[in-house]
Design a protein around this motif. Structure first.
Motif, PDB file in Angstrom:
ATOM      1  N   LEU A  78      40.221  26.282  39.742  1.00 14.24           N
ATOM      2  CA  LEU A  78      40.348  27.750  40.084  1.00 14.24           C
ATOM      3  C   LEU A  78      41.177  27.581  41.443  1.00 14.24           C
ATOM      4  N   ASP A  79      40.950  26.310  41.999  1.00  8.05           N
ATOM      5  CA  ASP A  79      41.284  25.834  43.237  1.00  8.05           C
ATOM      6  C   ASP A  79      42.812  25.381  42.526  1.00  8.05           C
ATOM      7  N   LEU A  80      43.240  25.014  41.415  1.00 11.98           N
ATOM      8  CA  LEU A  80      44.982  23.839  40.983  1.00 11.98           C
ATOM      9  C   LEU A  80      45.314  25.269  40.036  1.00 11.98           C
ATOM     10  N   CYS A  81      44.896  26.519  39.791  1.00  8.27           N
ATOM     11  CA  CYS A  81      45.437  27.977  39.384  1.00  8.27           C
ATOM     12  C   CYS A  81      45.937  28.234  40.341  1.00  8.27           C
ATOM     13  N   THR A 118      38.825  36.508  43.895  1.00  8.12           N
ATOM     14  CA  THR A 118      37.426  37.240  44.113  1.00  8.12           C
ATOM     15  C   THR A 118      36.495  36.148  43.552  1.00  8.12           C
ATOM     16  N   SER A 119      37.194  35.083  42.374  1.00 11.16           N
ATOM     17  CA  SER A 119      36.763  34.152  41.400  1.00 11.16           C
ATOM     18  C   SER A 119      35.550  33.616  42.282  1.00 11.16           C
ATOM     19  N   GLU A 120      36.317  32.516  42.942  1.00 11.76           N
ATOM     20  CA  GLU A 120      36.132  31.665  43.904  1.00 11.76           C
ATOM     21  C   GLU A 120      35.451  31.943  44.449  1.00 11.76           C
ATOM     22  N   CYS A 121      34.704  33.579  45.534  1.00 11.43           N
ATOM     23  CA  CYS A 121      33.562  33.789  46.337  1.00 11.43           C
ATOM     24  C   CYS A 121      32.486  33.706  44.918  1.00 11.43           C
ATOM     25  N   LEU A 162      38.393  39.194  37.360  1.00 12.50           N
ATOM     26  CA  LEU A 162      39.392  39.853  36.697  1.00 12.50           C
ATOM     27  C   LEU A 162      38.923  40.947  36.716  1.00 12.50           C
ATOM     28  N   VAL A 163      37.759  41.555  36.839  1.00 12.16           N
ATOM     29  CA  VAL A 163      37.575  42.834  37.264  1.00 12.16           C
ATOM     30  C   VAL A 163      38.595  43.723  38.127  1.00 12.16           C
ATOM     31  N   ASN A 164      37.511  42.964  38.952  1.00  8.30           N
ATOM     32  CA  ASN A 164      38.439  43.433  40.749  1.00  8.30           C
ATOM     33  C   ASN A 164      40.116  43.555  40.693  1.00  8.30           C
ATOM     34  N   SER A 165      40.271  42.312  40.307  1.00  7.78           N
ATOM     35  CA  SER A 165      41.508  42.418  40.491  1.00  7.78           C
ATOM     36  C   SER A 165      42.401  43.421  39.886  1.00  7.78           C
ATOM     37  N   VAL A 211      36.363  46.577  49.425  1.00  6.56           N
ATOM     38  CA  VAL A 211      35.737  45.991  48.522  1.00  6.56           C
ATOM     39  C   VAL A 211      35.682  43.817  48.768  1.00  6.56           C
ATOM     40  N   SER A 212      37.026  44.080  49.903  1.00  6.90           N
ATOM     41  CA  SER A 212      37.021  43.162  50.400  1.00  6.90           C
ATOM     42  C   SER A 212      35.393  42.672  51.230  1.00  6.90           C
ATOM     43  N   VAL A 213      34.835  43.609  51.655  1.00  4.48           N
ATOM     44  CA  VAL A 213      33.873  43.617  52.569  1.00  4.48           C
ATOM     45  C   VAL A 213      32.608  43.378  50.986  1.00  4.48           C
ATOM     46  N   PHE A 214      32.883  43.877  50.149  1.00  4.92           N
ATOM     47  CA  PHE A 214      31.978  43.585  49.470  1.00  4.92           C
ATOM     48  C   PHE A 214      32.026  41.954  48.972  1.00  4.92           C
ATOM     49  N   VAL A 215      33.343  41.418  48.349  1.00  3.29           N
ATOM     50  CA  VAL A 215      33.362  40.816  48.104  1.00  3.29           C
ATOM     51  C   VAL A 215      33.671  39.391  48.892  1.00  3.29           C
TER      52      VAL A 215
END
Length: 321
Positions: A78-81, A118-121, A162-165, A211-215
Motif C-alpha cells: 500500500l505504501d509503495l502504491c 483510507t485503506s491504510e487507516c 475504494l468505496v470512500n474514494s 468522512v475524515s473524522v470517521f476514517v
C-alpha cells in the motif's frame, strides 16, 4: 441558464472549461525546489528499497508466513502504491518550468490517494486487532487469525478505501470551475479544488470533514480499545522479561500508528495555514511510508533472520498454514 449545486447557483455561460491545473507548490521560492527535489528523491528511493525488501522476504521465508507479516506485506504494498502515485509526478513538476497536471490526471491522482489513505487507516486498525489476538490469546492466536479471516480483513480494508474514494471523487468531479486552475499545493487535493469552484462548497466540505473524522477517529478508537486490552494483559504477566517480550511485539505497530495518525489528524482535523499544511502533507505522504519498513525491521530479529536467509542462511521454520 442556471444550474444549481447545493445551495448556490452559477451561470453556466460564464464558466470556462478547465483542462489542466497548475500546481504552485513552492514556485515562489525557487531555491527551495531543488532542496525538496533531493529530499523527495531520497525518500522515494528508500521507500522503494525498504518496502520491497519486506514484501520479498515475507514471501521467501516460511518463518514469516504468519498473519502479522501478511498484514505487514499489505501495508508495504500500500505504501509503495501511495508513494508512487505522488512522488514521480512531484519530482517532475519540481524541475519543470510549467508545473501542470491534466484534469483527468488530477482526478486519477486524487482518487488513488484517497483510496490508499483510507485503506491504510483501516489496515492499521486491523493490525492492532492482530496484535491483540497475539498478546491476549497466544495459545489460540493461529486459530483466531485464520487465513480466511486475514484475507477477509485485508480485502475489507482495501474495499473500504475504494468505496470512500469513489464517493468523494464523484462529488468533487461535479464541482464547476470558474476557469481558475492554480492549486496551491504540491499535488491535487480536495481543499485546493474547492477553492476553484464557482459555487458554495460548504456542503461538500462538511461531508469531506465528516468522512475524515470517521476514517481517522474510528480506526484510532478501535486501536485504542485493542491496546487497552493489550496493556491489561501485559500487566498480568509476572516476569519482567515476559512483559518486555509482549510489549516488543506491539512496539513497532504502535510507533507506525502514532506517526501516521498523528500527522493525518493534524492535517485534516485542525485549522492551519496553507503553507504549513503543504509541508506537513509531504511528511505523511513521503516520510511515513519511508519510515514504516525501518521501524518494523530495526529491532525485528525475525526480519533480520529472513534477510540473512535470502543471502544464504536457511533456518528451519514453521509455516502459517
Amino acid at each position: 441558464m442556471k444550474v444549481t449545486y447545493g445551495k448556490a447557483a452559477w451561470d453556466e455561460g460564464n464558466q470556462s472549461a478547465v483542462d489542466e491545473f497548475i500546481l504552485l507548490g513552492v514556485s515562489d521560492q525557487p531555491w527551495l525546489e531543488l532542496l525538496l527535489f533531493v529530499f523527495i528523491l531520497i525518500c522515494y528511493i528508500l521507500t522503494l528499497l525498504g518496502n520491497v525488501t519486506i514484501i520479498v522476504v515475507s514471501r521467501l521465508d516460511p518463518r514469516l508466513h504468519t498473519p502479522m507479516y501478511f498484514f505487514l506485506s499489505n501495508l508495504s504494498f500500500l505504501d509503495l502504491c501511495y508513494t508512487t502515485c505522488l512522488s514521480p509526478l512531484l519530482l517532475v513538476t519540481l524541475l519543470s518550468a510549467r508545473k501542470s497536471i491534466s484534469w483527468a490526471g488530477c482526478m486519477i491522482q486524487l482518487f488513488i490517494a484517497l483510496a490508499l489513505g483510507t485503506s491504510e487507516c483501516m489496515l492499521l486498525a486491523v493490525m492492532a486487532y492482530d496484535r491483540y489476538a497475539a498478546v491476549c490469546h497466544p495459545l489460540r492466536y493461529m486459530t483466531i487469525m485464520s487465513r480466511p479471516l486475514c484475507l477477509l480483513m485485508a480485502m475489507g480494508s482495501w474495499l473500504s478505501g475504494l468505496v470512500n474514494s469513489l464517493a468523494q471523487i464523484m462529488l468533487t468531479m461535479q464541482l464547476p470551475m470558474c476557469g481558475q486552475n492554480h492549486i496551491d499545493h504540491f499535488f491535487c487535493d480536495q481543499p485546493g479544488l474547492f477553492k476553484l469552484a464557482c459555487v458554495d462548497t460548504s456542503f461538500i466540505e462538511t461531508e469531506v470533514f465528516s468522512v475524515s473524522v470517521f476514517v481517522l477517529v474510528v480506526p484510532v478508537s478501535l486501536i485504542l480499545v485493542s491496546y487497552g486490552h493489550i496493556v491489561t494483559a501485559v500487566l498480568r504477566i509476572r516476569s519482567a522479561e515476559g512483559r518486555c517480550k509482549a510489549f516488543n511485539t506491539c512496539a513497532s505497530h504502535l510507533a507506525v500508528v502514532s506517526i501516521f495518525f498523528g500527522t493525518a489528524i493534524y492535517v485534516y482535523l485542525q485549522p492551519q495555514s496553507r503553507n504549513q499544511g503543504k509541508i506537513i502533507s509531504l511528511f505523511y505522504t513521503l516520510v511515513t511510508p519511508m519510515l514504516n519498513p525501518l521501524i518494523y525491521t530495526l529491532r525485528n530479529k525475525e526480519v533480520h533472520r529472513a534477510v540473512r536467509k535470502v543471502l544464504g542462511i536457511n533456518p528451519t521454520t514453521k509455516a502459517w498454514g
